[in-house]
Design a protein around this motif. Sequence first.
Motif, mmCIF file in Angstrom:
data_model
loop_
_atom_site.group_PDB
_atom_site.id
_atom_site.type_symbol
_atom_site.label_atom_id
_atom_site.label_comp_id
_atom_site.label_asym_id
_atom_site.label_seq_id
_atom_site.Cartn_x
_atom_site.Cartn_y
_atom_site.Cartn_z
ATOM 1 N N SER A 40 33.031 24.533 9.116
ATOM 2 C CA SER A 40 33.628 25.104 10.317
ATOM 3 C C SER A 40 32.984 26.438 10.708
ATOM 4 O O SER A 40 32.915 26.763 11.889
ATOM 5 C CB SER A 40 35.140 25.272 10.136
ATOM 6 O OG SER A 40 35.416 26.177 9.085
ATOM 7 N N ALA A 41 32.502 27.218 9.737
ATOM 8 C CA ALA A 41 31.841 28.487 10.065
ATOM 9 C C ALA A 41 30.550 28.240 10.836
ATOM 10 O O ALA A 41 30.242 28.948 11.798
ATOM 11 C CB ALA A 41 31.563 29.295 8.799
ATOM 12 N N LEU A 42 29.789 27.224 10.441
ATOM 13 C CA LEU A 42 28.552 26.880 11.140
ATOM 14 C C LEU A 42 28.864 26.332 12.527
ATOM 15 O O LEU A 42 28.229 26.713 13.512
ATOM 16 C CB LEU A 42 27.752 25.864 10.332
ATOM 17 C CG LEU A 42 26.410 25.430 10.920
ATOM 18 C CD1 LEU A 42 25.489 26.618 11.103
ATOM 19 C CD2 LEU A 42 25.768 24.382 10.023
ATOM 20 N N THR A 43 29.866 25.471 12.621
ATOM 21 C CA THR A 43 30.263 24.923 13.923
ATOM 22 C C THR A 43 30.710 26.039 14.860
ATOM 23 O O THR A 43 30.337 26.062 16.032
ATOM 24 C CB THR A 43 31.393 23.880 13.751
ATOM 25 O OG1 THR A 43 30.923 22.840 12.904
ATOM 26 C CG2 THR A 43 31.815 23.297 15.090
ATOM 27 N N ARG A 44 31.490 26.982 14.349
ATOM 28 C CA ARG A 44 31.963 28.114 15.152
ATOM 29 C C ARG A 44 30.770 28.938 15.667
ATOM 30 O O ARG A 44 30.725 29.314 16.836
ATOM 31 C CB ARG A 44 32.917 28.970 14.323
ATOM 32 C CG ARG A 44 33.717 29.976 15.086
ATOM 33 C CD ARG A 44 34.850 30.654 14.301
ATOM 34 N NE ARG A 44 34.667 30.781 12.872
ATOM 35 C CZ ARG A 44 35.212 29.954 11.950
ATOM 36 N NH1 ARG A 44 35.960 28.943 12.318
ATOM 37 N NH2 ARG A 44 34.993 30.154 10.653
ATOM 38 N N LEU A 45 29.792 29.200 14.793
ATOM 39 C CA LEU A 45 28.607 29.940 15.220
ATOM 40 C C LEU A 45 27.851 29.169 16.298
ATOM 41 O O LEU A 45 27.477 29.726 17.327
ATOM 42 C CB LEU A 45 27.680 30.224 14.031
ATOM 43 C CG LEU A 45 26.340 30.883 14.379
ATOM 44 C CD1 LEU A 45 26.549 32.253 15.033
ATOM 45 C CD2 LEU A 45 25.472 30.994 13.147
ATOM 46 N N TYR A 46 27.615 27.874 16.080
ATOM 47 C CA TYR A 46 26.866 27.069 17.042
ATOM 48 C C TYR A 46 27.557 27.000 18.398
ATOM 49 O O TYR A 46 26.910 26.898 19.428
ATOM 50 C CB TYR A 46 26.665 25.657 16.493
ATOM 51 C CG TYR A 46 25.384 25.496 15.713
ATOM 52 C CD1 TYR A 46 25.024 26.398 14.727
ATOM 53 C CD2 TYR A 46 24.534 24.436 15.959
ATOM 54 C CE1 TYR A 46 23.858 26.251 14.004
ATOM 55 C CE2 TYR A 46 23.364 24.273 15.238
ATOM 56 C CZ TYR A 46 23.032 25.181 14.282
ATOM 57 O OH TYR A 46 21.876 25.031 13.578
ATOM 58 N N ASN A 47 28.891 27.077 18.419
ATOM 59 C CA ASN A 47 29.647 27.004 19.672
ATOM 60 C C ASN A 47 29.818 28.363 20.342
ATOM 61 O O ASN A 47 30.374 28.446 21.428
ATOM 62 C CB ASN A 47 31.031 26.394 19.421
ATOM 63 C CG ASN A 47 30.952 24.919 19.136
ATOM 64 O OD1 ASN A 47 30.064 24.227 19.629
ATOM 65 N ND2 ASN A 47 31.862 24.421 18.328
ATOM 66 N N SER A 48 29.353 29.425 19.718
ATOM 67 C CA SER A 48 29.536 30.777 20.250
ATOM 68 C C SER A 48 28.674 31.026 21.475
ATOM 69 O O SER A 48 27.477 30.737 21.471
ATOM 70 C CB SER A 48 29.189 31.818 19.180
ATOM 71 O OG SER A 48 30.062 31.724 18.095
ATOM 72 N N PRO A 49 29.281 31.612 22.530
ATOM 73 C CA PRO A 49 28.508 31.949 23.721
ATOM 74 C C PRO A 49 27.542 33.101 23.458
ATOM 75 O O PRO A 49 27.880 34.056 22.763
ATOM 76 C CB PRO A 49 29.574 32.387 24.738
ATOM 77 C CG PRO A 49 30.883 31.976 24.180
ATOM 78 C CD PRO A 49 30.713 31.880 22.701
ATOM 79 N N VAL A 50 26.354 32.990 24.024
ATOM 80 C CA VAL A 50 25.326 34.027 23.918
ATOM 81 C C VAL A 50 25.382 34.876 25.183
ATOM 82 O O VAL A 50 25.323 34.349 26.290
ATOM 83 C CB VAL A 50 23.926 33.404 23.750
ATOM 84 C CG1 VAL A 50 22.839 34.453 23.859
ATOM 85 C CG2 VAL A 50 23.845 32.650 22.432
#
Length: 153
Positions: A40-50
């Motif tokens: 979930s930590a990786l998924t959360r990072l990947y879904n984070s807006p830039v």
Amino acid sequence: MSSFKMLLSSLALTLLALTVESSSGGGGSPPNHNYDLSGSALTRLYNSPVHHAERMKRPLEGASSWLGPISHSGVRVTLDDGTQWLVHKGGGYGRSSQTVVTDARHMSSAWEPVATRDFEGTKRVSDFVSAGGSNYNLFTDNCHLGSRRMMDQ
């Protein structure tokens, strides 16, 4: 297919053990550290807006300065919460993708910004990884080509 399922599918295709390297070196395989994100930590990072992106370059290992393609490049992204991550690629950098995401706190002082762009949350970290590409080829799909694609999306 829902956008969530498409994202999960895309993540499954490009899923990598988030390699955190000390970015002060270059060439060869980066060291494998135990601060990798997964689940979930990786998924959360990947879904984070830039919100902001900077194309960065640094000298290759053993060089004191960079000169055009005789360097390594990547894109440092800044997220909502102010954290920064380096998205870059290289031969042997990742497991299922050669474009990896590194905590920018591990970047050496040799990295220099060469271009900036505000994305204002319209792109996500996963978009940068996808633009970087999963394969690496020194001549046809290297770090410079990948980082340019990331900035041009």
